[in-house]
Design an enzyme around this catalytic site. Structure first.
Site, PDB file in Angstrom:
ATOM      1  N   GLY A 192       0.846  -1.189   0.000  1.00  0.00           N
ATOM      2  CA  GLY A 192       0.000   0.000   0.000  1.00  0.00           C
ATOM      3  C   GLY A 192       0.879   1.236   0.000  1.00  0.00           C
ATOM      4  O   GLY A 192       2.044   1.196  -0.427  1.00  0.00           O
ATOM      5  N   VAL A 193       0.326   2.326   0.507  1.00  0.00           N
ATOM      6  CA  VAL A 193       1.026   3.607   0.416  1.00  0.00           C
ATOM      7  C   VAL A 193       2.320   3.597   1.233  1.00  0.00           C
ATOM      8  O   VAL A 193       3.380   4.005   0.755  1.00  0.00           O
ATOM      9  CB  VAL A 193       0.111   4.752   0.890  1.00  0.00           C
ATOM     10  CG1 VAL A 193       0.621   6.067   0.371  1.00  0.00           C
ATOM     11  CG2 VAL A 193      -1.306   4.544   0.446  1.00  0.00           C
ATOM     12  N   LEU A 196       5.053   1.156  -0.247  1.00  0.00           N
ATOM     13  CA  LEU A 196       5.736   1.647  -1.456  1.00  0.00           C
ATOM     14  C   LEU A 196       6.624   2.847  -1.154  1.00  0.00           C
ATOM     15  O   LEU A 196       7.738   2.954  -1.677  1.00  0.00           O
ATOM     16  CB  LEU A 196       4.704   1.988  -2.538  1.00  0.00           C
ATOM     17  CG  LEU A 196       3.954   0.766  -3.083  1.00  0.00           C
ATOM     18  CD1 LEU A 196       2.823   1.191  -4.000  1.00  0.00           C
ATOM     19  CD2 LEU A 196       4.901  -0.191  -3.800  1.00  0.00           C
ATOM     20  N   ALA A 330      -4.186  13.230   6.041  1.00  0.00           N
ATOM     21  CA  ALA A 330      -4.045  14.425   6.871  1.00  0.00           C
ATOM     22  C   ALA A 330      -4.970  15.547   6.396  1.00  0.00           C
ATOM     23  O   ALA A 330      -5.621  16.207   7.216  1.00  0.00           O
ATOM     24  CB  ALA A 330      -2.596  14.893   6.844  1.00  0.00           C
ATOM     25  N   HIS A 331      -5.031  15.750   5.076  1.00  0.00           N
ATOM     26  CA  HIS A 331      -5.846  16.872   4.591  1.00  0.00           C
ATOM     27  C   HIS A 331      -7.337  16.602   4.785  1.00  0.00           C
ATOM     28  O   HIS A 331      -8.122  17.542   4.946  1.00  0.00           O
ATOM     29  CB  HIS A 331      -5.516  17.234   3.134  1.00  0.00           C
ATOM     30  CG  HIS A 331      -5.295  16.063   2.232  1.00  0.00           C
ATOM     31  ND1 HIS A 331      -4.146  15.338   2.254  1.00  0.00           N
ATOM     32  CD2 HIS A 331      -6.086  15.488   1.307  1.00  0.00           C
ATOM     33  CE1 HIS A 331      -4.220  14.373   1.352  1.00  0.00           C
ATOM     34  NE2 HIS A 331      -5.401  14.434   0.777  1.00  0.00           N
ATOM     35  N   HIS A 454       4.253  28.050 -20.353  1.00  0.00           N
ATOM     36  CA  HIS A 454       5.175  27.201 -21.123  1.00  0.00           C
ATOM     37  C   HIS A 454       6.610  27.574 -20.802  1.00  0.00           C
ATOM     38  O   HIS A 454       6.916  28.758 -20.758  1.00  0.00           O
ATOM     39  CB  HIS A 454       4.924  27.386 -22.624  1.00  0.00           C
ATOM     40  CG  HIS A 454       5.897  26.609 -23.451  1.00  0.00           C
ATOM     41  ND1 HIS A 454       5.793  25.238 -23.612  1.00  0.00           N
ATOM     42  CD2 HIS A 454       7.010  26.994 -24.122  1.00  0.00           C
ATOM     43  CE1 HIS A 454       6.794  24.821 -24.366  1.00  0.00           C
ATOM     44  NE2 HIS A 454       7.559  25.870 -24.693  1.00  0.00           N
TER      45      HIS A 454
END
Ligand code: FAD
Ligand code: NAI
Length: 475
Positions: A192-193, A196, A330-331, A454
């Site tokens: 999972g997060v 990884l 967290a957010h 750009h």
């Protein structure tokens, strides 16, 4: 003598400290209780996120990426690095400094906003006249009376049955962020997060990393096309990822940890590791909160039961963040904290669960908001898709990192953006444009018609939006 407050917040993580500040801004008298201790036993507000989560993991991800870049990527730019070496203690020390800066920042914000901070464990003593009595057990024992209570006690790492964390050999996120020497062989259970991100840190620093995942699909919550690309890239980087495994046993010895498991074909396998990170999800934390004293309702996972607006079963008791349903981010905790403080003030707090972004801070980063292609298919929603590869983006070429793509999913009839998925350098920053667009219910045409600077990676976002109508200009 009890101290009286309009609002008492239990927990000083991103949910709790933000809720406390917002409530104080709205004119309430506010206390925040947090028990986290730094190495000297002093207060370290900020919760999991600041102490053993978001912040230290991102510090180590950045340091380890710099190390890897110096070793492999700089030569291409004509920068020759001779005698490259790793000072792991310095790297870990820098991470600790970054954490401390954040702890101190929160203490400063409490002072600035006149939030009374109590260092210790808060628990419900009883329902009191005009609210609730909260006991604080810490350096000094205190009794607080609150008209409103906001519970933001977060979550803890889940251990594998029979393999408790010792933070020496078998590591939760806490130990994984503080390994004192680079392990030769690192095992990770759970792709999972955390698996990884932390697997990437230690691989970049020189460990052989084996990741054992129970599910047969890689990153099942991520858009399939993006997850496939990520699997290819992570495997190429050297993460050995096995899917569909079943862990049979974890045995510790002085030398390391042995993991016995069956692979996806049902064959018995054995992995020998110096250290093992177990990252198989997190459990809501209500330890020592005194929920029984007031009859606070928990669900079967131990999470505090709340409605859509974070109200618990008790009047004027609210709960937010990892300790309630929803993504453990967290957010998300912060947004709920602000919304609850505003609801207490009689305002209309707002959290849109459809536009909460996710980011995995690997290299390349993976970020998304909204629905995946597989979700839209399962829900029978007619959609159009547009993708644009960073390979065709000038700024990505200048960076020297052209991996990945931006992908748009838009409603087939109305063109409203339903999901945006990015894998690539700085995906964590690029996703914000998609979040804003979705919050304002924009169409892919809206993004396609907006002028983007750009050269910038964000042009890939515009081009992916153009690709929804098959009119990319640079691919
Ligand atoms: P927490 O941050 O867990 O805070 C709860 C606080 O309450 C703690 O300080 C705890 O000590 C205190 N507490 C608990 N009970 C009591 C009590 N009875 N009395 C007093 N104090 C108490 N999320 C992201 O969005 N982005 C990321 O990059 C990210 N990276 C992560 C990396 C790792 C390794 C981990 C483990 C998590 C990561 N997360 C990330 C998830 C994020 O950390 C959580 O979603 C977030 O911290 C939840 O905030 P919270 O306020 O609900 O709880
Ligand atoms: P996770 O839910 O992301 O991943 C756990 C993985 O372990 C899953 O793939 C699951 O299938 C697997 N698993 C579960 N039991 C298993 C078993 N017995 N054997 C093998 N595999 C097994 O949980 P993780 O990585 O522990 O992180 C917890 C949470 O913390 C995340 O879900 C996320 O909410 C938060 N977090 C967020 C980050 C970010 O926003 N960048 C970074 C790190 C954590």
């Amino acid at each position: 003598m009890s101290k009286n407050f309009d609002v008492v917040v239990i927990g000083g993580g991103p949910g709790g400290y933000i809720a406390a500040i917002r409530a104080a801004q709205l004119g309430f008298s506010v206390a925040c209780i947090d028990e986290w201790k730094n190495e000297k036993g002093g207060p370290a507000p900020g919760g999991t996120c600041t102490n053993v989560g978001c912040i230290p993991s991102k510090a180590l991800l950045q340091s380890s990426e710099n190390y890897e870049m110096a070793g492999h990527a700089f030569a291409d730019h004509g920068i020759e690095v001779k005698g490259l070496s790793l000072n792991l203690q310095q790297m870990l020390g820098r991470k600790n400094t970054v954490v401390k800066q954040n702890n101190d920042g929160i203490l400063f914000l409490f002072k600035k906003n006149k939030v009374s901070f109590f260092h210790g464990r808060g628990s419900f003593a009883k329902a009191a006249e005009g609210g609730y009595e909260i006991a604080v057990a810490g350096a000094a024992n205190e009794s607080l009376v609150a008209k409103h209570v906001i519970i933001a006690t977060g979550s803890n790492a889940r251990a594998l049955p029979g393999a408790p964390f010792d933070e020496e050999r078998i590591l939760s996120n806490t130990g994984a962020l503080a390994i004192g020497e680079v392990p030769k062989r690192l095992g990770v259970i759970g792709a999972g997060v955390i698996g990884l991100e932390m697997g990437s840190v230690w691989r970049r620093l020189g460990a052989e990393v084996t990741v054992l995942e129970g599910l047969p699909t890689f990153l099942g919550a991520v858009d399939e096309q993006i997850a496939k690309e990520a699997y290819k890239l992570f495997t190429k980087q050297g993460l050995a990822i096995s899917l569909g495994v079943k862990i049979a046993s974890v045995t510790k010895s002085d030398k390391g940890v042995t993991v016995e498991y069956t692979d996806d074909k049902g064959n018995a396998q054995k992995g020998e590791f110096d250290r093992l990170i177990v990252s198989i999800g997190r459990v809501p934390n209500t330890i020592g909160l005194g929920t029984d004293a007031v009859g606070l309702k928990l669900d079967e996972r131990g999470a505090i039961v709340v409605d859509d607006e974070c109200r618990t079963n008790l009047p004027n008791v609210w709960a937010i963040g990892d300790v309630v349903r929803g993504p453990m981010l967290a957010h998300k905790a912060e947004e709920e904290g602000v919304a609850v403080a505003e609801r207490i003030a009689g305002q209309h707090g707002h959290v849109n669960f459809n536009t909460i972004p996710w980011v995995i801070y690997t290299s390349p980063e993976i970020a998304w908001v909204g629905k995946t292609e597989q979700q839209l298919k399962a829900e029978g929603v007619a959609y159009k898709a547009g993708t644009f590869p960073f390979l065709a983006n000038g700024r990505a070429r200048a960076f020297g990192d052209t991996t990945g793509m931006v992908k748009f999913l838009a409603d087939a009839k109305t063109d409203e953006i339903l999901g945006v998925h990015i894998i690539g350098h700085m995906a964590s920053e690029l996703i914000s444009e998609a979040v804003v667009a979705m919050e304002f219910r924009a169409s892919s045409e809206d993004i396609a018609r907006i002028c983007h600077a750009h050269p910038s990676l964000s042009e890939a976002t515009k081009e992916a939006a153009l690709a929804v109508e098959k009119r990319s200009l640079n691919f």
